[in-house]
Design an enzyme around this catalytic site. Structure first.
Site, PDB file in Angstrom:
ATOM      1  N   ASP A 272     -30.745 -49.042  82.735  1.00  8.34           N
ATOM      2  CA  ASP A 272     -29.907 -48.565  81.637  1.00  8.34           C
ATOM      3  C   ASP A 272     -30.751 -47.745  80.661  1.00  8.34           C
ATOM      4  OD1 ASP A 272     -28.074 -48.117  79.664  1.00  8.34           O
ATOM      5  OD2 ASP A 272     -27.965 -50.212  78.975  1.00  8.34           O
ATOM      6  N   LYS A 279     -31.608 -44.420  74.839  1.00 15.76           N
ATOM      7  CA  LYS A 279     -32.311 -45.484  74.117  1.00 15.76           C
ATOM      8  C   LYS A 279     -33.666 -44.988  73.640  1.00 15.76           C
ATOM      9  CE  LYS A 279     -30.408 -49.459  76.686  1.00 15.76           C
ATOM     10  NZ  LYS A 279     -29.767 -50.144  75.555  1.00 15.76           N
ATOM     11  N   GLU A 351     -22.229 -49.114  78.316  1.00 17.41           N
ATOM     12  CA  GLU A 351     -21.770 -48.808  79.677  1.00 17.41           C
ATOM     13  C   GLU A 351     -21.366 -50.043  80.459  1.00 17.41           C
ATOM     14  OE1 GLU A 351     -24.818 -49.378  78.928  1.00 17.41           O
ATOM     15  OE2 GLU A 351     -25.419 -50.700  80.560  1.00 17.41           O
ATOM     16  N   ARG A 353     -19.621 -52.686  79.791  1.00 16.70           N
ATOM     17  CA  ARG A 353     -18.203 -53.061  79.694  1.00 16.70           C
ATOM     18  C   ARG A 353     -17.321 -52.144  80.546  1.00 16.70           C
ATOM     19  NH1 ARG A 353     -18.604 -52.455  73.328  1.00 16.70           N
ATOM     20  NH2 ARG A 353     -20.731 -52.945  73.944  1.00 16.70           N
TER      21      ARG A 353
HETATM   22  N1  BES Z   1     -27.924 -53.373  78.454  1.00 16.95           N
HETATM   23  C1  BES Z   1     -27.690 -53.232  77.064  1.00 16.95           C
HETATM   24  C2  BES Z   1     -27.785 -54.552  76.305  1.00 16.95           C
HETATM   25  C3  BES Z   1     -29.130 -55.191  76.263  1.00 16.95           C
HETATM   26  C4  BES Z   1     -29.986 -54.957  75.210  1.00 16.95           C
HETATM   27  C5  BES Z   1     -29.519 -56.068  77.239  1.00 16.95           C
HETATM   28  C6  BES Z   1     -31.223 -55.575  75.161  1.00 16.95           C
HETATM   29  C7  BES Z   1     -30.754 -56.688  77.198  1.00 16.95           C
HETATM   30  C8  BES Z   1     -31.615 -56.443  76.147  1.00 16.95           C
HETATM   31  C9  BES Z   1     -26.297 -52.636  76.837  1.00 16.95           C
HETATM   32  O1  BES Z   1     -25.843 -51.786  77.821  1.00 16.95           O
HETATM   33  C10 BES Z   1     -26.355 -51.872  75.573  1.00 16.95           C
HETATM   34  O2  BES Z   1     -27.051 -50.895  75.549  1.00 16.95           O
HETATM   35  N2  BES Z   1     -25.629 -52.318  74.564  1.00 16.95           N
HETATM   36  C11 BES Z   1     -25.597 -51.670  73.318  1.00 16.95           C
HETATM   37  C12 BES Z   1     -24.166 -51.549  72.893  1.00 16.95           C
HETATM   38  C13 BES Z   1     -23.958 -50.628  71.740  1.00 16.95           C
HETATM   39  C14 BES Z   1     -24.256 -49.193  72.138  1.00 16.95           C
HETATM   40  C15 BES Z   1     -22.523 -50.748  71.278  1.00 16.95           C
HETATM   41  C16 BES Z   1     -26.413 -52.524  72.336  1.00 16.95           C
HETATM   42  O3  BES Z   1     -26.385 -53.739  72.439  1.00 16.95           O
HETATM   43  O4  BES Z   1     -27.093 -51.940  71.504  1.00 16.95           O
HETATM   44 ZN    ZN Z   2     -26.624 -52.069  79.706  1.00 14.61          ZN
HETATM   45 MN    MN Z   3     -26.478 -49.786  77.512  1.00 18.13          MN
END
Ligand code: BES
Ligand code: ZN
Ligand code: MN
Length: 502
Positions: A272, A279, A351, A353
């Site tokens: 991701d 990110k 992504e 969800r």
């Molecule tokens: N895969 C991430 C969540 C995650 C973060 C898992 C850290 C493990 C460690 C997920 O896809 C994500 O990026 N979520 C975002 C959502 C936001 C953009 C609404 C998040 O948590 O920042």
């Molecule tokens: Zn993710």
């Molecule tokens: Mn993500």
């Protein structure tokens, strides 16, 4: 794939009183009193020796502490390892896998006999198997890509334990199941630890397909098929990567034919990057573990098939890579999900969800499960809320939530239920589409759960946000691995306790 050398551990059972070579392990409480079988193994002066050594080494028999001694004359052993099991209160709530893990570490790379008789604690085949499970899990290391093993790796390889019990045959039988479970957790750990250049969606699907050897029915949906079916949300996430997505459906039909299955759904984002909403660089390497949910589902299906669970269970995983190439989906895109509901993309990093939504719709509509549990490393917000030792649970069904909670308590894979209220649902209403894929800064784990809720229809459902527990794991007595294989034991236990014909 074959385990690496350092994973090698042989565990056999013998009967109390059996002789042999190597180390001898005995257990004592905080009164340092040896049980009958330990006294027999150590001979007349054994109790004296332990008391003397304990005093000089300040060993108090505390839970998960150990005293190492050269074996006394007349005892056929190299070392004597005395493992503490603590006070009466400690012994009342003994964690068997943890004790197994601790003990295995003390005799790592060696041959040992373990006198499995604990003063003041009832032991049977089930406890012996749980102890063996902990030993196996503790012994796991992921060093497949180290071409130069650490100098101690050779010493660590080839631990050989003989657990001496009252009923050798019963323990051996029970431990067969525990072995299957350990292999399943290790399978999940391997998947989480693998890098995404090796474990891309197609390769992941191939590894999941190997469960067919255990009698699991496998269906792999490739890109063409996913387009035909109309998984518009999942496909949008996948379109920025040169790696094709896959959805794998695993069916274990161990129950009555025609009976509605329990469904496990796993988020399998092999990497991701965040996509166009990319990110920050620091820590991005951790996002190889964004398939921890899918790994848990594969591990759980492996566990159920290994022990031929008497239940129908369907596991489905959505495998994609979230990347930002020129064809990538973008913020402001409006997607049509398989359910027909439309989604405005606010952030391409939300992504997981999108992937879950389509896999869930497919399973709800084709399999009509009587209960559905999704596991996903879904939000950083759940880590902020709960930390790294407990997963967040959201559910529309109190009984299912209670059962999962109980399975979590029983296995040590703890979950904490979080609320689902209309305000979270409202937060994902969109100006342009039926919903948007993020709900703003506040309550990130809950708005993500509310998004998924819009796809479960009337299925009894629980969502486990495992972002904090699946990867970068806190080390404990049964896990030293980055990828914990979290959820395999929980799901196996849930099925065993609540869905299997007895
Ligand atoms: N895969 C991430 C969540 C995650 C973060 C898992 C850290 C493990 C460690 C997920 O896809 C994500 O990026 N979520 C975002 C959502 C936001 C953009 C609404 C998040 O948590 O920042
Ligand atoms: Zn993710
Ligand atoms: Mn993500």
């Amino acid at each position: 794939m074959a385990p690496s050398m350092t994973d090698k551990i042989d565990i056999a059972f013998g009967s109390l009183g059996q002789g042999g070579q190597g180390d001898l392990v005995v257990f004592v409480g905080d009164d340092l009193a040896l049980g009958g079988p330990a006294r027999d193994a150590l001979g007349g002066s054994g109790a004296d020796l332990v008391a003397k050594a304990a005093a000089s080494e300040k060993f108090k028999g505390r839970s998960l502490s150990a005293l190492m001694l050269p074996a006394p004359a007349g005892v056929s052993a190299d070392r004597l390892v005395v493992v503490g099991i603590g006070s009466e209160a400690d012994r009342g709530k003994l964690d068997w896998p943890a004790l197994g893990g601790f003990t295995a570490a003390k005799v790592s790379g060696r041959t040992a006999r373990i006198v499995f008789d604990l003063p003041g604690v009832a032991t049977g085949p089930e406890q012996a198997a749980a102890f063996a499970l902990g030993a196996r899990l503790r012994n796991y290391t992921f060093d497949r890509y180290k071409t130069k093993k650490k100098p101690d790796a050779e010493d660590k390889a080839g631990t050989s334990l003989t657990i001496l019990v009252a009923d050798q045959a019963a323990a051996t039988r029970e431990a067969e199941t525990a072995r299957g479970l350990a292999d399943s957790v290790i399978l999940a750990r391997d998947l989480v630890n693998e890098p995404p250049n090796v474990l891309f969606p197609e390769e992941f699907a191939k590894r999941a397909s190997e469960l067919s050897k255990l009698g699991v029915e496998i269906e792999v949906l490739d890109l063409t098929r996913l387009r035909e079916i109309g998984m518009g949300a999942l496909l949008a996430v996948a379109q920025g990567s040169v790696r094709e997505p896959r959805v794998v459906i695993m069916r274990w039909n161990g129950g009555t034919s025609g009976e509605a299955p329990v469904a496990f759904i796993g988020k399998g984002v092999v990497f991701d990057s965040g996509g166009v909403s990319i990110k920050p660089g620091a820590g991005m390497e951790d996002m190889k573990g964004d398939m921890g949910g899918a790994a848990a589902v594969v591990g759980a299906m492996h566990a159920l098939a290994s022990r031929k669970a008497r239940c129908n269970v369907i596991g489905a995983i959505g495998l994609v890579e979230n990347m930002p190439d020129g064809g990538a989906y973008r913020p402001s895109d409006i997607l049509t999900s398989l359910s027909g509901q439309t989604i405005e993309v606010i952030n391409t990093d939300a992504e997981g969800r999108l992937v879950l939504a389509d896999v869930i719709t497919h399973i709800v509509r084709t399999a009509k499960p009587k209960a559905m549990i999704d596991l996903a490393t879904l939000t950083g917000a759940i880590i902020v809320a709960l930390g790294q030792d407990i997963a967040g649970m959201f559910s529309n069904d109190d009984t299912l939530a209670q059962n999962i909670h109980a399975a979590g308590e029983a296995t040590g894979e703890a979950v904490w239920r979080m609320p689902l209220i209309p305000a979270y649902d409202k937060a994902i209403d969109s100006k342009f589409a039926d919903m948007k894929n993020t709900g703003g800064r506040h309550g990130g784990a809950a708005t993500a759960a509310s998004f998924i809720k819009r796809y479960v229809e009337d299925t009894p459902w629980a969502h486990l946000d495992i972002a904090g527990v699946a990867m970068s794991s806190t080390s404990n007595e049964i896990n030293k691995s980055w990828g914990a294989g979290w959820g395999v034991r929980l799901l196996d236990r849930l099925i065993r306790d609540h869905y299997e014909a007895r």
